[in-house]
Design an enzyme around this catalytic site. Structure first.
Site, PDB file in Angstrom:
ATOM      1  N   CYS A  29     -21.313   3.455  25.313  1.00 20.41           N
ATOM      2  CA  CYS A  29     -22.544   2.705  25.563  1.00 20.41           C
ATOM      3  C   CYS A  29     -22.506   2.110  26.999  1.00 20.41           C
ATOM      4  O   CYS A  29     -21.732   1.178  27.001  1.00 20.41           O
ATOM      5  CB  CYS A  29     -22.621   1.575  24.458  1.00 20.41           C
ATOM      6  SG  CYS A  29     -24.104   0.593  24.950  1.00 20.41           S
ATOM      7  N   CYS A  74     -23.128  -1.620  27.150  1.00 17.56           N
ATOM      8  CA  CYS A  74     -22.279  -2.358  26.463  1.00 17.56           C
ATOM      9  C   CYS A  74     -21.141  -2.771  27.860  1.00 17.56           C
ATOM     10  O   CYS A  74     -20.660  -3.729  27.919  1.00 17.56           O
ATOM     11  CB  CYS A  74     -21.431  -1.795  25.444  1.00 17.56           C
ATOM     12  SG  CYS A  74     -22.647  -1.353  23.913  1.00 17.56           S
TER      13      CYS A  74
END
Length: 309
Positions: free
Chosen positions: A213, A216
């Site tokens: 991600c 993230c």
């Protein structure tokens, strides 16, 4: 048999069933309903496509377009290989089913048109109900957050309104330099963090992420390393969870925790009390100022020992 029907049966039968089965283990009821409907829809579409049912072609094309659009929205917010794979596979299914040469069931020219059998009608009806249930559960899931906010105590809703009207400037921290002198923030596993939260009567701030991600990683570098954020997180128990990890940590797997708390996108920050109950959550990336405004409001509304005076 046209290639589109075969490919669609494989994608729905395998990918749809796997995704639906994973949703069945979620704690949130809407997610479990979505999972059950997705499994049922995928299997009935696979059978319908393999048995050359016309309704399966068109219902499959509509479902594939819907899934491709949903996965593309996730891909834009999270990036990653898996959402992109779902987008490409379902988009290909939609195109192949719509194009007559690859999606239309082939029958001999001399064959007379046949009315649908009772079994075909029943299978089509089940698939249609499953799709309707899936769409309904999706709407239910999206409506849960506002409903939960309305169910909160009046003082909690007033705090939310006050936070929304607050100026955009972040609350100036008085101990930014203290964060640097205390060293980097220590993240805990969920099991260890839950024990510490119970012992210290604190809240858990759980960061659900995935290794692929992009947002993230950006939040890790820009938000969680901000001295003001590090200082604030020392008032709670910071926990980090790889939502796709299958290795047990303290007897718990990240993938099971993600299902338990109904994590649908990354990053998702969930505030949890010492009994494991969810207090609040935020989906998507937050910059330092945004995170501080959000977490300060959550902690103060919780009325725990970590609230600011």
């Amino acid at each position: 048999m046209p290639f589109g029907s075969v490919f669609g049966a494989i994608v729905f039968g395998v990918l749809g069933s796997v995704l639906g089965t994973r949703m069945l283990g979620a704690e949130a009821v809407p997610l479990r309903v979505k999972g059950a409907c997705l499994v049922l829809l995928s299997l009935t579409l696979a059978v319908g496509l393999l048995t050359k049912r016309t309704w399966a072609r068109w219902l499959g094309a509509f479902s594939a377009i819907w899934f491709a659009a949903s996965a593309f929205d996730i891909f834009l917010s999270q990036s990653g290989v898996f959402p992109l794979t779902v987008v490409l596979a379902t988009a290909a299914v939609a195109v192949l089913l719509i194009v007559p040469a690859t999606g239309r069931p082939v029958r001999p020219d001399s064959a007379a048109p046949q009315s649908p059998s009772i079994a075909s009608r029943a299978l089509g009806g089940v698939a249609s109900l499953a799709l309707a249930g899936f769409l309904g559960a999706t709407a239910w899931s999206m409506a849960r957050a506002p409903a939960a906010a309305e169910a909160a105590p009046p003082e909690l809703r007033q705090a939310d309104a006050g936070q929304a009207d607050s100026p955009s400037e972040a609350k100036p921290p008085a101990d930014v330099r203290a964060a640097s002198s205390e060293g980097p923030l220590k993240w805990h596993d969920f099991a260890d963090g839950l024990k510490k939260a119970r012992q210290g009567r604190k809240l858990i701030v759980a960061d659900f992420y995935a290794t692929w991600c992009g947002p993230c990683k950006m939040m890790e570098k820009q938000t969680f390393r901000d001295p003001r954020v590090m200082t604030r997180l020392r008032d709670v128990v910071p926990v980090r969870i790889d939502a796709e990890e299958t290795v047990e940590r303290g007897g718990l797997k990240g993938i099971d925790l993600a299902l338990h708390y109904g994590i649908e996108m990354y990053p998702t920050i969930v505030v949890i009390d010492g009994d494991g109950r969810e207090v609040a959550r935020n989906n998507g990336m937050l910059m330092p100022d945004e995170f501080l405004r959000w977490i300060d409001g959550v902690i103060e509304r919780a009325g725990t020992a970590v609230a600011r005076s």
